[in-house]
Design a protein around this motif. Structure first.
Motif, PDB file in Angstrom:
ATOM      1  N   LEU A 153      13.771  -1.970   9.543  1.00 13.37           N
ATOM      2  CA  LEU A 153      13.419  -1.505   8.201  1.00 13.37           C
ATOM      3  C   LEU A 153      14.357  -2.079   7.146  1.00 13.37           C
ATOM      4  O   LEU A 153      13.911  -2.604   6.115  1.00 13.37           O
ATOM      5  N   VAL A 154      15.660  -1.987   7.397  1.00 17.39           N
ATOM      6  CA  VAL A 154      16.628  -2.479   6.413  1.00 17.39           C
ATOM      7  C   VAL A 154      16.462  -3.981   6.202  1.00 17.39           C
ATOM      8  O   VAL A 154      16.448  -4.465   5.061  1.00 17.39           O
ATOM      9  N   SER A 155      16.315  -4.732   7.283  1.00 20.33           N
ATOM     10  CA  SER A 155      16.152  -6.185   7.164  1.00 20.33           C
ATOM     11  C   SER A 155      14.884  -6.536   6.391  1.00 20.33           C
ATOM     12  O   SER A 155      14.900  -7.385   5.492  1.00 20.33           O
ATOM     13  N   ALA A 156      13.777  -5.860   6.735  1.00 16.76           N
ATOM     14  CA  ALA A 156      12.507  -6.155   6.074  1.00 16.76           C
ATOM     15  C   ALA A 156      12.538  -5.757   4.604  1.00 16.76           C
ATOM     16  O   ALA A 156      12.057  -6.505   3.735  1.00 16.76           O
ATOM     17  N   VAL A 157      13.097  -4.588   4.311  1.00 23.69           N
ATOM     18  CA  VAL A 157      13.131  -4.122   2.920  1.00 23.69           C
ATOM     19  C   VAL A 157      13.984  -5.041   2.054  1.00 23.69           C
ATOM     20  O   VAL A 157      13.624  -5.353   0.903  1.00 23.69           O
ATOM     21  N   ILE A 158      15.104  -5.528   2.573  1.00 25.23           N
ATOM     22  CA  ILE A 158      15.976  -6.389   1.773  1.00 25.23           C
ATOM     23  C   ILE A 158      15.273  -7.691   1.404  1.00 25.23           C
ATOM     24  O   ILE A 158      15.281  -8.107   0.238  1.00 25.23           O
ATOM     25  N   GLY A 204      13.853  -0.367  -3.338  1.00 28.03           N
ATOM     26  CA  GLY A 204      13.047  -0.442  -2.126  1.00 28.03           C
ATOM     27  C   GLY A 204      13.584   0.443  -1.022  1.00 28.03           C
ATOM     28  O   GLY A 204      12.821   1.145  -0.338  1.00 28.03           O
ATOM     29  N   LEU A 205      14.908   0.440  -0.833  1.00 27.12           N
ATOM     30  CA  LEU A 205      15.516   1.257   0.216  1.00 27.12           C
ATOM     31  C   LEU A 205      15.340   2.751  -0.060  1.00 27.12           C
ATOM     32  O   LEU A 205      15.035   3.529   0.847  1.00 27.12           O
ATOM     33  N   ILE A 206      15.542   3.151  -1.327  1.00 22.55           N
ATOM     34  CA  ILE A 206      15.359   4.570  -1.681  1.00 22.55           C
ATOM     35  C   ILE A 206      13.917   5.003  -1.436  1.00 22.55           C
ATOM     36  O   ILE A 206      13.656   6.106  -0.926  1.00 22.55           O
ATOM     37  N   THR A 207      12.974   4.127  -1.759  1.00 22.23           N
ATOM     38  CA  THR A 207      11.565   4.451  -1.547  1.00 22.23           C
ATOM     39  C   THR A 207      11.259   4.630  -0.068  1.00 22.23           C
ATOM     40  O   THR A 207      10.548   5.561   0.333  1.00 22.23           O
ATOM     41  N   SER A 213      10.635  -1.269  -5.551  1.00 22.30           N
ATOM     42  CA  SER A 213      11.397  -2.421  -6.031  1.00 22.30           C
ATOM     43  C   SER A 213      10.954  -2.821  -7.430  1.00 22.30           C
ATOM     44  O   SER A 213      11.777  -3.160  -8.290  1.00 22.30           O
ATOM     45  N   SER A 214       9.650  -2.775  -7.678  1.00 22.36           N
ATOM     46  CA  SER A 214       9.123  -3.162  -8.993  1.00 22.36           C
ATOM     47  C   SER A 214       9.595  -2.214 -10.085  1.00 22.36           C
ATOM     48  O   SER A 214       9.970  -2.650 -11.176  1.00 22.36           O
ATOM     49  N   ALA A 215       9.569  -0.901  -9.794  1.00 24.30           N
ATOM     50  CA  ALA A 215       9.996   0.076 -10.791  1.00 24.30           C
ATOM     51  C   ALA A 215      11.461  -0.137 -11.171  1.00 24.30           C
ATOM     52  O   ALA A 215      11.830  -0.086 -12.350  1.00 24.30           O
ATOM     53  N   ALA A 216      12.302  -0.397 -10.157  1.00 21.85           N
ATOM     54  CA  ALA A 216      13.723  -0.638 -10.434  1.00 21.85           C
ATOM     55  C   ALA A 216      13.914  -1.903 -11.248  1.00 21.85           C
ATOM     56  O   ALA A 216      14.720  -1.941 -12.195  1.00 21.85           O
ATOM     57  N   VAL A 273       0.821  -1.211   0.000  1.00 22.32           N
ATOM     58  CA  VAL A 273       0.000   0.000   0.000  1.00 22.32           C
ATOM     59  C   VAL A 273       0.853   1.258   0.000  1.00 22.32           C
ATOM     60  O   VAL A 273       0.542   2.231  -0.690  1.00 22.32           O
ATOM     61  N   ILE A 274       1.954   1.281   0.776  1.00 24.73           N
ATOM     62  CA  ILE A 274       2.725   2.522   0.913  1.00 24.73           C
ATOM     63  C   ILE A 274       3.858   2.636  -0.096  1.00 24.73           C
ATOM     64  O   ILE A 274       4.709   3.516   0.034  1.00 24.73           O
ATOM     65  N   GLY A 275       3.894   1.780  -1.091  1.00 24.84           N
ATOM     66  CA  GLY A 275       4.766   2.021  -2.235  1.00 24.84           C
ATOM     67  C   GLY A 275       6.126   1.371  -2.212  1.00 24.84           C
ATOM     68  O   GLY A 275       6.889   1.519  -3.175  1.00 24.84           O
ATOM     69  N   ILE A 276       6.483   0.642  -1.151  1.00 25.23           N
ATOM     70  CA  ILE A 276       7.820   0.054  -1.085  1.00 25.23           C
ATOM     71  C   ILE A 276       7.989  -1.037  -2.139  1.00 25.23           C
ATOM     72  O   ILE A 276       9.005  -1.108  -2.827  1.00 25.23           O
ATOM     73  N   THR A 277       6.982  -1.877  -2.272  1.00 30.07           N
ATOM     74  CA  THR A 277       7.028  -2.909  -3.307  1.00 30.07           C
ATOM     75  C   THR A 277       7.065  -2.280  -4.694  1.00 30.07           C
ATOM     76  O   THR A 277       7.745  -2.784  -5.594  1.00 30.07           O
TER      77      THR A 277
END
Length: 343
Positions: free
Chosen positions: A251-256, A138-141, A112-115, A105-109
């Motif tokens: 955050l870093v662990s989850a995003v990776i 994902g991290l930049i987002t 990653s998808s855009a990249a 919902v908040i755009g993190i996925t």
């Protein structure tokens, strides 16, 4: 405090612990059954004995190729991606104290998808490059969302709204890439964007498997801090939790793991959104639902893939099935939150 009260507290804690152990064992057993079903079922149904022989390295005519080359990578992709989506989604929802604050919902996925789509269509990059770009995207987002939502004070509602806006921008960027992309690259990108286990290969699973084994223990070790963060910033600080350090590590662990799962299977819709609330409702209070959330994610992905393969005359990607399941729940949740005035 009387002995009777102490005994009551200890008995209640033991009861919750038994429920947690029983539930986790049940979810793990269901996941195992679905894994076996993924290996057995297909155009040809192989018995469990043949599947075991193939997994042990024996050469079984017909089964070795179907099970070892096609079904096993597909099953492992669903297993590790589902676990990553469930675990990562629960981290975000718990830390930000809102069921809407999940990666979908908040755009993190979408970051990653855009990249990843940029690497597929514009750079025509390798799978390794796609994985690296997904993690970076994902991290930049995440950084952009938190920076833009900071303001004079941190607001979860502001973060969610900004995340939804960034997701819309990234979706538009993805659509633009699809519009300008070469015709022969579009099927790959579209199949990937729908969230699919089709075409999974053992060599492409390595980054995701390694990341899950590395970062899952880190997240589990931070489970108590995560539970305290759910109480709010002031309470967590008063209890001696280094909120900034804990939030960054989580955050870093989850995003990776989320980004690598997205790079492997595409953005499978609503798994990260549904797994956490389901696990939390099943576990109840008193124990972290991190591990059950990961197992619920596995069950959702594997079950949806089996439904997409065998329940209809045509075969549908797993993301289509999870989208059908998750969309009504999202609408219900938005209506409920709007009535409560939480956002």
């Amino acid at each position: 405090m009387t002995n009777f009260t102490m005994q009551s507290i200890i008995a209640a804690k033991q009861k919750r612990k038994r429920r947690f152990v029983w539930l986790t064992t049940l979810l793990a057993s269901i996941s195992l059954v679905l894994c076996v079903a993924m290996l057995m079922l297909g155009n040809t149904i192989y018995p469990v004995s043949d599947v075991i022989r193939v997994l042990l390295g024996e050469d079984v005519q017909g089964a070795s190729f179907a099970v070892g080359t096609i079904r096993l990578p597909r099953m492992l992709a669903g297993l590790f991606a589902g676990f990553a989506f469930g675990l990562g989604g629960y981290v975000f929802q718990t830390m930000l104290r809102n069921p809407l604050a999940n990666p979908n919902v908040i755009g993190i996925t979408s970051g990653s998808s855009a990249a990843a789509v940029f690497c597929i269509i514009v750079l025509q990059a390798s799978n390794t490059m796609i994985s690296i770009a997904s993690v970076i995207g994902g991290l930049i987002t995440v950084i952009a969302i938190f920076f833009l939502s900071k303001g004079s004070s941190f607001s979860i509602g502001r973060l969610i709204l900004i995340g939804i806006g960034i997701q819309a921008m990234l979706t538009a960027f993805i659509n633009y890439l699809l519009l300008i992309g070469n015709t022969h690259d579009l099927p790959t990108a579209m199949r990937w964007l729908s969230g699919s286990l089709n075409g999974a290969k053992m060599e492409t699973l390595t980054p995701l498997v390694v990341a899950v084994f590395i970062f899952t223990p880190i997240i589990l070790m931070l489970s108590k801090r995560l539970a305290i963060l759910e109480l709010g910033e002031q309470t967590a600080t008063a209890l001696g939790v280094d909120t900034n350090k804990s939030r960054v590590l989580l955050l870093v662990s989850a995003v990776i793991i989320l980004a690598l799962a997205t790079a492997t299977t595409g953005p499978i819709a609503f798994v990260a959104f549904l797994a956490g609330p389901i696990a939390k409702r099943l576990v109840g209070h008193g124990f972290s639902a991190l591990l059950p959330a990961g197992l619920v994610g596995v069950i959702l992905v594997l079950a949806a893939d089996l439904i997409g393969q065998f329940a209809f005359t045509a075969r549908y990607p797993v993301g289509v099935i999870t989208g059908i399941i998750g969309a009504p729940y999202l609408i219900y949740l938005l209506i409920r939150i709007n009535r409560k005035g939480d956002i």
